[in-house]
Design a protein around this motif. Sequence first.
Motif: not given
Length: 285
Positions: A79-91, A197-211
């Motif tokens: 949604g409107g939440s800022t992406l984490l600064a780290e491009p490949n974030p951890t849990a 509706d609130a899903l963004t490609p960059v948010g999803w990609s970062a979430a996938m890396h975290m897993m």
Amino acid sequence: MSAITADEAAWLAADLPPLQRQVTQPSGSVIEYREAGPSNAPAIVLLHGVGSSSAGYRAQFAGLSDSFRVIAWNAPGYGGSTLLAEPNPTALDYAAALAGFLDGLGLARPAVLAGSSWGSVIALNLAVAQPERVGALLLSAPNTGRGSLPPEARAEALAALRAKPPSASDDRSAVAERLLTSDTPQPVRALVERLRDALTPVGWSAAMHMMFTTDTPCLIARAQGPVALLAGTRDRMAPLEAHAAKLHAARPDAHLHVFEGCGHMLKLEAPARFNAILRAMATGD
């Protein structure tokens, strides 16, 4: 699955609380969230899954805000939440963001921290990293993470996932079909189809890396306080035997709640039972 009750139907049809914005100074990063209930009541904090948002907790806002301060965020990058600064974030990066969000709300220790699917991974990582912050922990359709894979297999699996990011043009009925069961009532199915509706490609990609940075069966024994695991017998996204059962084996004193006939979206498929478990945990019953 069984038909929804009149109370459940009313919760599912209720209006969502409006989105609010928490802005961190001086960075200016934003976390969107929804909140309902008395500000001085025990707090229940809800974390959504990788393909969802705070809107997925409609039935919890409607069914629990009579007695609790119910809060659900849009995770960083959603949604409107800022992406984490780290491009490949951890849990732990997401856990730190959650800790900052709780601090901004003045919540040193929510009564219950509850996460669904990917959200369960964030909840568990915070509960282990900062145990003083969590009163009780509810993990719904929990995920074991993929951090235990060998490095080469982990890199290959992550690359394959990132090669096919979700988009707004995806067939939402097909997505709902994977998350739900063939006999899920239409009101539930309609809500699930809208949760992207609130899903963004960059948010999803970062979430996938975290897993791929965490292995929750290795963590759960270190979580303090009461722990509940909720799993549907027809969940194809996080099958009970491959996820909740492994977590339960690693933490035998956790209460495993098995939802017969349900899929991945227990908070919407069986909201009365889901809410009853949350209410009992928040009151210490």
